[in-house]
Design a protein around this motif. Structure first.
Motif, PDB file in Angstrom:
ATOM      1  N   LEU A 136     -13.085 -32.886 -13.103  1.00 60.26           N
ATOM      2  CA  LEU A 136     -14.302 -32.479 -12.396  1.00 60.26           C
ATOM      3  C   LEU A 136     -14.222 -31.003 -12.004  1.00 60.26           C
ATOM      4  CD1 LEU A 136     -17.034 -33.208 -11.299  1.00 60.26           C
ATOM      5  CD2 LEU A 136     -15.936 -34.212  -9.283  1.00 60.26           C
ATOM      6  N   THR A 137     -13.050 -30.576 -11.547  1.00 59.71           N
ATOM      7  CA  THR A 137     -12.847 -29.161 -11.217  1.00 59.71           C
ATOM      8  C   THR A 137     -13.084 -28.286 -12.449  1.00 59.71           C
ATOM      9  OG1 THR A 137     -11.216 -29.740  -9.511  1.00 59.71           O
ATOM     10  CG2 THR A 137     -11.148 -27.494 -10.367  1.00 59.71           C
ATOM     11  N   ALA A 138     -12.548 -28.706 -13.588  1.00 61.87           N
ATOM     12  CA  ALA A 138     -12.668 -27.920 -14.814  1.00 61.87           C
ATOM     13  C   ALA A 138     -14.107 -27.872 -15.314  1.00 61.87           C
ATOM     14  CB  ALA A 138     -11.759 -28.505 -15.883  1.00 61.87           C
ATOM     15  N   LEU A 139     -14.804 -29.004 -15.268  1.00 56.00           N
ATOM     16  CA  LEU A 139     -16.189 -29.024 -15.752  1.00 56.00           C
ATOM     17  C   LEU A 139     -17.087 -28.128 -14.905  1.00 56.00           C
ATOM     18  CD1 LEU A 139     -16.643 -32.771 -16.764  1.00 56.00           C
ATOM     19  CD2 LEU A 139     -16.905 -30.793 -18.261  1.00 56.00           C
ATOM     20  N   LEU A 140     -16.874 -28.127 -13.617  1.00 52.36           N
ATOM     21  CA  LEU A 140     -17.658 -27.226 -12.762  1.00 52.36           C
ATOM     22  C   LEU A 140     -17.434 -25.773 -13.182  1.00 52.36           C
ATOM     23  CD1 LEU A 140     -17.370 -28.799  -9.209  1.00 52.36           C
ATOM     24  CD2 LEU A 140     -19.491 -28.149 -10.360  1.00 52.36           C
ATOM     25  N   GLU A 141     -16.188 -25.427 -13.449  1.00 48.56           N
ATOM     26  CA  GLU A 141     -15.900 -24.048 -13.855  1.00 48.56           C
ATOM     27  C   GLU A 141     -16.522 -23.736 -15.211  1.00 48.56           C
ATOM     28  OE1 GLU A 141     -11.920 -21.520 -15.011  1.00 48.56           O
ATOM     29  OE2 GLU A 141     -11.950 -22.583 -13.089  1.00 48.56           O
ATOM     30  N   LEU A 142     -16.409 -24.663 -16.155  1.00 52.25           N
ATOM     31  CA  LEU A 142     -16.989 -24.448 -17.477  1.00 52.25           C
ATOM     32  C   LEU A 142     -18.505 -24.255 -17.412  1.00 52.25           C
ATOM     33  CD1 LEU A 142     -15.030 -27.109 -19.580  1.00 52.25           C
ATOM     34  CD2 LEU A 142     -14.996 -24.642 -19.955  1.00 52.25           C
ATOM     35  N   LEU A 143     -19.128 -24.873 -16.412  1.00 54.20           N
ATOM     36  CA  LEU A 143     -20.579 -24.802 -16.274  1.00 54.20           C
ATOM     37  C   LEU A 143     -21.018 -23.744 -15.260  1.00 54.20           C
ATOM     38  CD1 LEU A 143     -21.211 -28.637 -16.495  1.00 54.20           C
ATOM     39  CD2 LEU A 143     -21.953 -26.930 -18.163  1.00 54.20           C
ATOM     40  N   GLY A 144     -20.093 -22.837 -14.921  1.00 57.31           N
ATOM     41  CA  GLY A 144     -20.461 -21.680 -14.121  1.00 57.31           C
ATOM     42  C   GLY A 144     -20.331 -21.835 -12.628  1.00 57.31           C
ATOM     43  N   ARG A 145     -19.638 -22.863 -12.164  1.00 54.64           N
ATOM     44  CA  ARG A 145     -19.446 -23.061 -10.719  1.00 54.64           C
ATOM     45  C   ARG A 145     -17.952 -23.170 -10.410  1.00 54.64           C
ATOM     46  NH1 ARG A 145     -24.330 -25.348  -8.447  1.00 54.64           N
ATOM     47  NH2 ARG A 145     -26.047 -24.705  -9.821  1.00 54.64           N
ATOM     48  N   PRO A 146     -17.174 -22.093 -10.565  1.00 54.33           N
ATOM     49  CA  PRO A 146     -15.717 -22.179 -10.374  1.00 54.33           C
ATOM     50  C   PRO A 146     -15.324 -22.393  -8.917  1.00 54.33           C
ATOM     51  CG  PRO A 146     -16.392 -19.899 -10.688  1.00 54.33           C
ATOM     52  CD  PRO A 146     -17.616 -20.740 -10.925  1.00 54.33           C
ATOM     53  N   HIS A 147     -14.190 -23.074  -8.732  1.00 51.38           N
ATOM     54  CA  HIS A 147     -13.604 -23.284  -7.410  1.00 51.38           C
ATOM     55  C   HIS A 147     -12.121 -22.911  -7.508  1.00 51.38           C
ATOM     56  CE1 HIS A 147     -16.916 -25.406  -5.236  1.00 51.38           C
ATOM     57  NE2 HIS A 147     -17.358 -25.490  -6.488  1.00 51.38           N
ATOM     58  N   PRO A 148     -11.802 -21.641  -7.308  1.00 53.15           N
ATOM     59  CA  PRO A 148     -10.430 -21.159  -7.546  1.00 53.15           C
ATOM     60  C   PRO A 148      -9.368 -21.913  -6.767  1.00 53.15           C
ATOM     61  CG  PRO A 148     -11.957 -19.321  -7.261  1.00 53.15           C
ATOM     62  CD  PRO A 148     -12.711 -20.557  -6.904  1.00 53.15           C
ATOM     63  N   GLY A 149      -9.671 -22.302  -5.537  1.00 61.05           N
ATOM     64  CA  GLY A 149      -8.680 -23.022  -4.739  1.00 61.05           C
ATOM     65  C   GLY A 149      -8.331 -24.371  -5.355  1.00 61.05           C
ATOM     66  N   LEU A 150      -9.338 -25.084  -5.811  1.00 59.81           N
ATOM     67  CA  LEU A 150      -9.089 -26.373  -6.451  1.00 59.81           C
ATOM     68  C   LEU A 150      -8.343 -26.183  -7.769  1.00 59.81           C
ATOM     69  CD1 LEU A 150     -12.512 -28.168  -5.837  1.00 59.81           C
ATOM     70  CD2 LEU A 150     -10.349 -28.566  -4.647  1.00 59.81           C
ATOM     71  N   ARG A 151      -8.713 -25.147  -8.506  1.00 59.20           N
ATOM     72  CA  ARG A 151      -8.025 -24.897  -9.774  1.00 59.20           C
ATOM     73  C   ARG A 151      -6.545 -24.603  -9.545  1.00 59.20           C
ATOM     74  NH1 ARG A 151      -9.302 -23.730 -14.982  1.00 59.20           N
ATOM     75  NH2 ARG A 151      -7.588 -22.748 -16.124  1.00 59.20           N
ATOM     76  N   ALA A 152      -6.245 -23.788  -8.545  1.00 53.73           N
ATOM     77  CA  ALA A 152      -4.846 -23.465  -8.255  1.00 53.73           C
ATOM     78  C   ALA A 152      -4.065 -24.722  -7.873  1.00 53.73           C
ATOM     79  CB  ALA A 152      -4.780 -22.430  -7.134  1.00 53.73           C
ATOM     80  N   ALA A 153      -4.703 -25.595  -7.099  1.00 56.31           N
ATOM     81  CA  ALA A 153      -4.042 -26.846  -6.714  1.00 56.31           C
ATOM     82  C   ALA A 153      -3.761 -27.708  -7.941  1.00 56.31           C
ATOM     83  CB  ALA A 153      -4.908 -27.610  -5.713  1.00 56.31           C
ATOM     84  N   CYS A 154      -4.697 -27.744  -8.872  1.00 55.61           N
ATOM     85  CA  CYS A 154      -4.500 -28.514 -10.107  1.00 55.61           C
ATOM     86  C   CYS A 154      -3.314 -27.969 -10.898  1.00 55.61           C
ATOM     87  CB  CYS A 154      -5.762 -28.469 -10.965  1.00 55.61           C
ATOM     88  SG  CYS A 154      -7.154 -29.426 -10.320  1.00 55.61           S
ATOM     89  N   GLU A 155      -3.225 -26.654 -11.008  1.00 54.77           N
ATOM     90  CA  GLU A 155      -2.112 -26.047 -11.737  1.00 54.77           C
ATOM     91  C   GLU A 155      -0.769 -26.402 -11.087  1.00 54.77           C
ATOM     92  OE1 GLU A 155      -2.129 -24.690 -14.585  1.00 54.77           O
ATOM     93  OE2 GLU A 155      -3.832 -23.340 -14.909  1.00 54.77           O
ATOM     94  N   GLU A 156      -0.711 -26.331  -9.763  1.00 56.10           N
ATOM     95  CA  GLU A 156       0.534 -26.649  -9.059  1.00 56.10           C
ATOM     96  C   GLU A 156       0.930 -28.110  -9.260  1.00 56.10           C
ATOM     97  OE1 GLU A 156      -0.070 -25.606  -5.009  1.00 56.10           O
ATOM     98  OE2 GLU A 156      -0.188 -23.445  -5.393  1.00 56.10           O
ATOM     99  N   LEU A 157      -0.050 -29.007  -9.179  1.00 51.23           N
ATOM    100  CA  LEU A 157       0.229 -30.431  -9.339  1.00 51.23           C
ATOM    101  C   LEU A 157       0.664 -30.757 -10.766  1.00 51.23           C
ATOM    102  CD1 LEU A 157      -2.759 -31.617  -7.178  1.00 51.23           C
ATOM    103  CD2 LEU A 157      -0.375 -32.248  -6.728  1.00 51.23           C
ATOM    104  N   LEU A 158       0.057 -30.090 -11.751  1.00 51.39           N
ATOM    105  CA  LEU A 158       0.489 -30.278 -13.136  1.00 51.39           C
ATOM    106  C   LEU A 158       1.934 -29.825 -13.317  1.00 51.39           C
ATOM    107  CD1 LEU A 158      -2.535 -29.099 -15.342  1.00 51.39           C
ATOM    108  CD2 LEU A 158      -1.466 -31.368 -15.366  1.00 51.39           C
ATOM    109  N   ALA A 159       2.258 -28.660 -12.780  1.00 50.67           N
ATOM    110  CA  ALA A 159       3.606 -28.125 -12.918  1.00 50.67           C
ATOM    111  C   ALA A 159       4.640 -29.017 -12.243  1.00 50.67           C
ATOM    112  CB  ALA A 159       3.665 -26.709 -12.341  1.00 50.67           C
ATOM    113  N   ALA A 160       4.224 -29.695 -11.180  1.00 45.36           N
ATOM    114  CA  ALA A 160       5.138 -30.575 -10.437  1.00 45.36           C
ATOM    115  C   ALA A 160       5.187 -31.981 -11.015  1.00 45.36           C
ATOM    116  CB  ALA A 160       4.716 -30.632  -8.967  1.00 45.36           C
ATOM    117  N   ASP A 161       4.442 -32.239 -12.094  1.00 46.46           N
ATOM    118  CA  ASP A 161       4.389 -33.556 -12.734  1.00 46.46           C
ATOM    119  C   ASP A 161       3.898 -34.622 -11.759  1.00 46.46           C
ATOM    120  OD1 ASP A 161       4.601 -35.399 -14.799  1.00 46.46           O
ATOM    121  OD2 ASP A 161       6.708 -35.849 -14.383  1.00 46.46           O
TER     122      ASP A 161
END
Length: 453
Positions: free
Chosen positions: A118-143
């Motif tokens: 949902l975070t990614a689709l919002l960004e792809l459609l022109g409504r980015p949320h940098p804080g949520l994106r950063a959290a997603c990256e951290e959670l991915l890196a932490a498995d």
């Protein structure tokens, strides 16, 4: 052995439309978008929860809607400032702005991939949320959630990899690429189309959604010839769910058929059909007409859960909630299939039903069809025999899945009369029939004696 034929849905008993494929698809898309626009408020989690059970991932319907908006945007079918995209994006921003969404994201649990998507689709459609994106990256890196581990189901890992790649996130090294995951999936493992369950068919369609990016990429990974096998599997399943009137899977299979079609004009993508001259064209044409015929006057396409008699007993918001809850997913799936389909592509014009339509998933209707085809096999024109042969595989699958030896015996017998007794699927069905019989003696004589010719 007791046969098990599910009841046919009400829409299968109301007749069939006779539109050409393009008109039917256009009607389905226009009606679906009209209904979605009129019911946008119900995609909001809080509105949903006033009358319907809370969903484990609360913005689930909104996530599905944004997936449609993204395909409509990519296909230039609807501008972002149109009511459906603009209001959907506003509702999605409200959903991710809710403290409950952030808490759910940071749990990194089973629903983490959907928070990320949902975070990614919002960004792809022109409504980015940098804080949520950063959290997603951290959670991915932490498995977080262990979603990338090789013991996780391949469909789940394929889905996550697709979300990661589409959203431009950094993929964990433990997660293989989409091509490698596809080669482990049900779609690439020669599934037995005679015995695929509903959940396995959903898994197949979703793998194909992800590996083709909903029809944006038209080439499948894997060995030469593998794509033709997948296309044939989709063709047979299209017939199965057309006969059953299962509109959810019918819409998803129509999407897959479009996604696998490279535009050579025969609907197969390889120009050769199934190896017996049976392209998906007639079934695809019938499928779009089935969706158009089942579509309500307001544009909604009913799901298998929808019961018109239940809706008739409700009023006001309760009726609106019931209608939304039992129609929104199938309506979105139908709209998505129509959006992915290439308008004006070769082979999409009017299609005459040579030899008659595919029988419905009714044992007597199938047996009557089988007897007629077998009795006339020696005198029917070649085009009619070819059309009848194209119906055999879906009807074999229906007989196997209903565990109906009488229907299966009749269809196998018809395949033999049409000169297709040596086809692999016919042989497999005959082997199952023999195994069902006490002593393994094959088709019961009484199943065919009365119409032996």
């Amino acid at each position: 052995m007791s046969a098990d034929w599910p009841s046919l849905p009400a829409h299968l008993r109301t007749g069939r439309t006779r539109l050409d494929e393009e008109d039917a698809a256009r009607r389905v898309l226009a009606g679906a978008l009209r209904w979605i626009e009129a019911h946008l408020e119900w995609f909001a989690p809080r509105r949903w929860e006033e009358f319907l059970p809370r969903r484990p991932f609360r913005p689930g319907p909104l996530l599905e809607l944004l997936g449609l908006v993204r395909v409509l945007d990519r296909s230039s079918l609807l501008p972002r400032d149109a009511p459906v995209p603009s209001r959907a994006l506003t509702l999605a921003e409200e959903a991710v702005g809710d403290a409950d969404f952030a808490r759910g994201l940071h749990r990194g649990d089973a629903f983490f991939p959907y928070h990320l998507n949902l975070t990614a689709l919002l960004e792809l459609l022109g409504r980015p949320h940098p804080g949520l994106r950063a959290a997603c990256e951290e959670l991915l890196a932490a498995d977080a959630g262990g979603h990338c581990r090789p013991y996780k189901p391949v469909l789940s890992r394929t889905e996550l990899r697709y979300f990661i790649d589409r959203g431009g996130f950094t993929a964990p090294t433990a997660l293989p690429g989409i091509g490698a995951l596809y080669r482990e999936s049900i779609a690439a493992r020669s599934p037995d189309v005679l015995q695929l369950t509903g959940s396995e068919t959903y898994a197949l369609t979703h793998v194909l959604f992800y590996v083709t990016d909903f029809g944006h990429r038209r080439r499948l990974p894997g060995r030469s010839g593998a794509a033709a096998e997948v296309r044939e599997t989709v063709r047979v399943l299209l017939g199965v769910h057309l006969a059953r009137g299962g509109l959810d899977l019918l819409a998803e299979l129509l999407l897959c058929d479009s996604a696998l079609d490279d535009g050579r004009g025969d609907g197969r993508g390889d120009g050769q059909g199934d190896g017996h001259g049976h392209g998906s064209g007639p079934l695809r044409h019938a499928g779009w007409n089935a969706l158009a015929a089942a579509q309500r006057g307001d544009g909604a396409v009913p799901s298998p859960l929808h019961r018109p008699e239940v809706l008739a007993g409700l009023t006001g918001d309760k009726a609106a909630a019931y209608l939304f809850g039992t129609c929104y997913h199938t309506t979105l799936a139908a709209a998505l299939a129509a959006a992915v389909r290439k308008p004006g592509a070769p082979g999409t014009g009017p299609t005459r039903s040579i030899g008659g339509p595919l029988p419905r998933a009714d044992p007597e209707e199938i047996r009557q069809w089988a007897r007629k085809a077998a009795e006339r096999a020696g005198t029917a024109p070649a085009a009619v025999r070819k059309a009848w042969a194209a119906h055999l595989d879906p009807l074999l699958a229906l007989g196997v899945q209903a565990h109906d030896p009488d229907v299966l015996a009749d269809v196998v017998r018809t395949a033999e009369r049409l000169g297709h007794g040596d086809r692999p699927l016919v042989r497999s069905a005959a082997a199952l029939l023999a195994a069902w019989e006490p002593g393994g003696h094959g088709a019961r004589p009484e199943a065919t004696r009365a119409w032996s010719v």
